[in-house]
Design a protein around this motif. Structure first.
Motif, PDB file in Angstrom:
ATOM      1  N   ALA A 177       0.826  -1.210   0.000  1.00  0.00           N
ATOM      2  CA  ALA A 177       0.000   0.000   0.000  1.00  0.00           C
ATOM      3  C   ALA A 177       0.856   1.253   0.000  1.00  0.00           C
ATOM      4  O   ALA A 177       0.517   2.240  -0.661  1.00  0.00           O
ATOM      5  N   THR A 178       1.964   1.218   0.732  1.00  0.00           N
ATOM      6  CA  THR A 178       2.874   2.366   0.717  1.00  0.00           C
ATOM      7  C   THR A 178       3.445   2.581  -0.677  1.00  0.00           C
ATOM      8  O   THR A 178       3.492   3.718  -1.169  1.00  0.00           O
TER       9      THR A 178
ATOM     10  N   TYR B  54       2.030   1.574  -3.490  1.00  0.00           N
ATOM     11  CA  TYR B  54       0.916   1.981  -4.344  1.00  0.00           C
ATOM     12  C   TYR B  54       0.594   3.462  -4.146  1.00  0.00           C
ATOM     13  O   TYR B  54       0.323   4.184  -5.103  1.00  0.00           O
ATOM     14  N   TYR B  55       0.647   3.921  -2.918  1.00  0.00           N
ATOM     15  CA  TYR B  55       0.423   5.341  -2.623  1.00  0.00           C
ATOM     16  C   TYR B  55       1.463   6.204  -3.335  1.00  0.00           C
ATOM     17  O   TYR B  55       1.109   7.186  -3.999  1.00  0.00           O
TER      18      TYR B  55
ATOM     19  N   THR C 102       0.865   6.136  -7.166  1.00  0.00           N
ATOM     20  CA  THR C 102      -0.296   6.910  -7.617  1.00  0.00           C
ATOM     21  C   THR C 102      -0.056   8.403  -7.481  1.00  0.00           C
ATOM     22  O   THR C 102      -0.477   9.172  -8.347  1.00  0.00           O
TER      23      THR C 102
ATOM     24  N   SER D 163      -1.252   0.688 -10.602  1.00  0.00           N
ATOM     25  CA  SER D 163      -2.007  -0.368  -9.938  1.00  0.00           C
ATOM     26  C   SER D 163      -1.647  -1.758 -10.446  1.00  0.00           C
ATOM     27  O   SER D 163      -2.007  -2.753  -9.820  1.00  0.00           O
TER      28      SER D 163
ATOM     29  N   VAL E 230      -4.776  -3.037   0.752  1.00  0.00           N
ATOM     30  CA  VAL E 230      -3.883  -2.138   0.011  1.00  0.00           C
ATOM     31  C   VAL E 230      -4.623  -0.870  -0.396  1.00  0.00           C
ATOM     32  O   VAL E 230      -4.121   0.244  -0.220  1.00  0.00           O
TER      33      VAL E 230
ATOM     34  N   SER F  29      -3.912   2.814   1.124  1.00  0.00           N
ATOM     35  CA  SER F  29      -3.490   3.862   0.198  1.00  0.00           C
ATOM     36  C   SER F  29      -4.397   5.084   0.298  1.00  0.00           C
ATOM     37  O   SER F  29      -3.923   6.224   0.270  1.00  0.00           O
TER      38      SER F  29
ATOM     39  N   TYR G  14      -3.407   6.864   3.448  1.00  0.00           N
ATOM     40  CA  TYR G  14      -2.179   7.645   3.260  1.00  0.00           C
ATOM     41  C   TYR G  14      -2.443   8.913   2.449  1.00  0.00           C
ATOM     42  O   TYR G  14      -1.899   9.974   2.739  1.00  0.00           O
ATOM     43  N   GLN G  15      -3.269   8.804   1.409  1.00  0.00           N
ATOM     44  CA  GLN G  15      -3.536   9.977   0.585  1.00  0.00           C
ATOM     45  C   GLN G  15      -4.383  11.005   1.315  1.00  0.00           C
ATOM     46  O   GLN G  15      -4.249  12.199   1.064  1.00  0.00           O
TER      47      GLN G  15
ATOM     48  N   ILE H 263      -8.292   4.764  -8.519  1.00  0.00           N
ATOM     49  CA  ILE H 263      -7.507   4.230  -7.403  1.00  0.00           C
ATOM     50  C   ILE H 263      -8.212   3.028  -6.781  1.00  0.00           C
ATOM     51  O   ILE H 263      -7.572   2.046  -6.405  1.00  0.00           O
TER      52      ILE H 263
END
Length: 141
Positions: free
Chosen positions: A14-15, A17-18, A21, A59, A81, A85, A88-89, A124
């Motif tokens: 996920a980190t 992916y963040y 993106t 992705s 994930v 994400s 985080y965003q 996303i």
């Protein structure tokens, strides 16, 4: 122990992916994907297309990693994930794991956002699921 491993792997993915993106959105905002074509008649559509390609490529990596390393619990893992994400965003200027990040993210995209931000939200959320379905279809034949 398996669920602890699943959550830790999903949080690491996920980190990544963040970060991917955010980079894809930044490249699209700088007009870096379709730089060779100038479409003056609808710049919003061009921007959404650039985000679609950038987030689609971003992705692909988490979906492939989850398909490869967690094939049994891939839907749970990709959900973790995506949610992490989004968290985080929503917490870009705040503590990374503040639960209020979900509220900030959806407020900034759905309530105060325009068509492009809603498109980014949908990309996303849904593109990793679509990639997992593609990988499932590829490996089933």
């Amino acid at each position: 122990m398996n669920y602890i491993r699943l959550v830790s792997l999903s949080m690491c993915i996920a980190t990544c992916y963040y970060v991917l993106t955010i980079a894809a959105i930044g490249i699209a905002a700088a007009n870096g994907i379709f730089w060779w074509v100038e479409w003056p008649y609808n710049p919003n559509l061009v921007h959404i297309g650039q985000n679609f390609i950038g987030i689609g490529l971003a992705s692909l990596i988490p979906a492939y990693l989850i398909h490869s390393y967690e094939p049994d619990k891939k839907w749970l893992s990709i959900s973790i994930v995506i949610l992490a994400s989004i968290l985080y965003q929503g917490n870009i200027n705040y503590m990374p794991l503040d639960p209020n990040g979900f509220v900030r993210f959806f407020k900034s995209t759905i309530i105060y956002g325009d068509l492009g931000s809603i498109g980014v939200l949908l990309e996303i959320v849904f593109l990793p699921f679509i990639w997992l379905l593609v990988f499932k279809r590829i490996t089933s034949h």
